[in-house]
Design an enzyme around this catalytic site. Structure first.
Site: not given
Ligand code: G16
Length: 546
Positions: A20, A24, A116, A280, A379
């Protein structure tokens, strides 16, 4: 300095498909020889031409950030970038990286973060590329990276010592200038443009407002201290956990009711604190709390849209709003009231980029604790906090009252997300495929008094460039507008995370005070049954409820 470009032979790794939000993985995966280098090569190979261009670089300070930054600097210099703008100590929050890319007209930026997810040697690391508009790379770019990662046979890296990233200033590395910059300054200046700092400051100075901001030992500490404590005068103890640590102090830097529990208890125990907020790992998420009151991210977006005209940066009105599909439909009602467009996109901030660039959306938000506007293309956690602070300053009402009044005016969308983490990946995928195969048989089934009206597999056609994204989540829509959505997370690093999103609309103020899980009980029971969640996950209940 004499420098030489080394060509290093390598072989592909087969697990470098971005999720997304970038790639990671566990830190140990990234520490394998050539793993990071291969992916960085894939990014550069997917760019048109980087010769003489500017690259922004920084990360959330998690374990391996420093080593990774030095490797990337040497590879970017070997790729021919003219200038590398790197945050001091290799730090930059995700929103600040977006600000700098846009302001300095960079070709793009590399952000080192697993958001996060926990950090430390046994935690997670991540790398994502943002394009020239400051936003996450679109799907076609991440697909190109993946393809490049599968055919790599060598990468190029400058043979040079580490650059001192601890002091501001310029270094020369071969033909490249490495500029170590203040990670906070450009971001803070932009915030001053958007919000009424004088008004907020006067309330703090008069002792009429108190807030607490939990930086969760992650990147927003220095940003929050500068903006909230120094520029707005919010007081020296406003920011808690404000020193970034490589392992986030052993915590899980995810601002929600589970992982920011200490903040919730602090705000609930002290009525004089009007606003509690957290961000975060990389500073793009936010959580907003009032005294004994949690604002769901979906409600936060709706309240912001309804009140944007009170905020200096948005006084001229909103062009439109956008939300990710699983985000509640609360903002849709505001958009209808305002007579503006409302877009429903797949999960992932990258899907908002075209709408923002085309001037069709001004505010965007996601249920996953993300909200932002057209000021950048990411964001923005602190931006959301400042938006709420500005709103409190204008309205002189509590957070709970502002949201309560909103529900009375627009109705309440009861909303919750249930996560089942570290589920066996094969079983989780089989569950989604099973639901997909049964979609046509779901209409007519009932959950308590609710009846399934339609069920589909969400697909999105970008209204700007026509690109299609399919299989973005299973939606079960009820005849009163309630919804259940099933999808698998694209950001986890171990097994699969099953996300179940639940929503029910309540127009009657008499019934808006119900506890959320109680209000959603029928939908929760139906969701568990229709997807056979107990068997699939092996769990009696979700691991996280937000
Ligand atoms: C990322 C993306 C968001 C997305 C979130 C959750 O956030 O930027 O757009 O909503 O992941 O995605 P998923 O449900 O696939 O796990 P972040 O803050 O992790 O970068």
């Amino acid at each position: 300095m004499a420098t030489e470009i080394k060509r290093v032979a390598t072989t592909p790794f087969d697990d470098q498909r971005p999720g997304t939000s970038g790639l990671r993985k566990r830190v140990r995966t990234f520490q394998q020889p050539h793993y990071l280098e291969n992916f960085v090569h894939a990014i550069f190979a997917s760019l048109d031409d980087c010769r003489g261009k500017t690259l922004v670089l920084g990360g959330d300070g998690r374990y391996y950030n420093r080593e990774a930054a030095q490797i990337i600097i040497r590879m970017a210099a070997a790729a021919g970038f003219g200038r590398i703008l790197v945050g001091r100590d290799g730090l930059l929050s995700t929103p600040a990286a977006s600000v700098v890319i846009r302001k300095r007209r960079a070709l793009g930026g590399i952000v080192l973060s697993a958001s996060h997810n926990p950090g430390g040697p046994d935690g997670d690391f991540g790398i994502k590329f943002n394009v020239a508009n400051g936003g996450p790379a679109p799907e076609r770019f991440t697909t190109a990276c993946y393809e490049a990662s599968r055919t790599i046979s060598e990468y190029r890296i400058l043979d040079a010592p580490d650059v001192d990233l601890s002091r501001l200033g310029e270094h020369t590395l071969g033909d490249t200038v490495v500029e170590v910059m203040d990670p906070v300054a450009d971001y803070a200046a932009l915030m001053e443009d958007l919000f009424d700092f004088d008004r907020i400051r006067s309330l703090f100075e008069a002792g009429a407002m108190r807030i607490r901001f939990d930086a969760m030992h992650a990147i927003t500490g220095p940003y929050a201290r500068e903006i909230l404590e120094h520029r707005l005068g919010a007081g020296p103890n406003t920011v808690i956990n404000g020193i970034p640590r490589e392992d986030f102090g052993g915590g899980h830097p995810d601002p929600n009711l589970t992982y920011a529990r200490a903040l919730v208890e602090m705000v609930d125990a002290d009525k004089s604190i009007q606003l509690g907020a957290a961000s975060d790992g990389d500073g793009d998420r936010n959580m907003i709390l009032g005294h004994r009151f949690f604002v769901t991210p979906s409600d936060s977006l709706a309240v912001m849209a309804a009140n944007a005209h009170h905020i200096p940066g948005y006084r001229s009105g909103l062009a439109g709003v956008a939300r990710s599909m699983p985000t509640s439909q609360a903002v849709d009602r505001v958009a209808e009231h305002l007579g503006i467009e409302c877009f429903e996109t797949p999960t992932g901030w990258k899907y908002f980029g075209n709408l923002l660039d085309a001037g069709r959306a001004t505010l965007c938000g996601e249920e996953s604790f993300g909200t932002s506007s057209n000021h950048i293309r990411e964001k923005d956690g602190l931006w959301a906090v400042l938006f709420w602070l500005n709103l409190l300053a204008v309205k002189g009402e509590s957070v709970a009252r502002i949201v309560g009044n909103h529900w009375r005016a627009f109705g309440r969308n009861f909303y919750s997300r249930h996560d089942y983490e570290e589920v066996d990946a094969n079983r989780a995928h089989a569950m989604v495929e099973g639901l997909r195969a049964r979609l046509a048989g779901l209409p007519g089934q009932t959950a308590g008094g609710l009846r399934v009206a339609t069920a589909d597999d969400f697909a999105y056609t970008d209204p700007v460039d026509g690109e299609v994204a399919e299989h973005q989540g299973i939606r079960i829509l009820f005849d009163d507008g309630s919804r259940i959505v099933f999808r698998l997370s694209g950001t986890g690093t171990a097994g699969a995370t099953v996300r179940v999103y639940l929503e029910r609309y309540e127009p009657d103020p008499e019934h808006q005070g119900l506890d959320t899980q109680t209000a959603l009980a029928d939908l929760i029971a139906y969701a568990r049954e229709v997807a056979d969640l107990k068997t699939v996950t092996g769990m009696e209940r979700p691991t996280v409820i937000t």
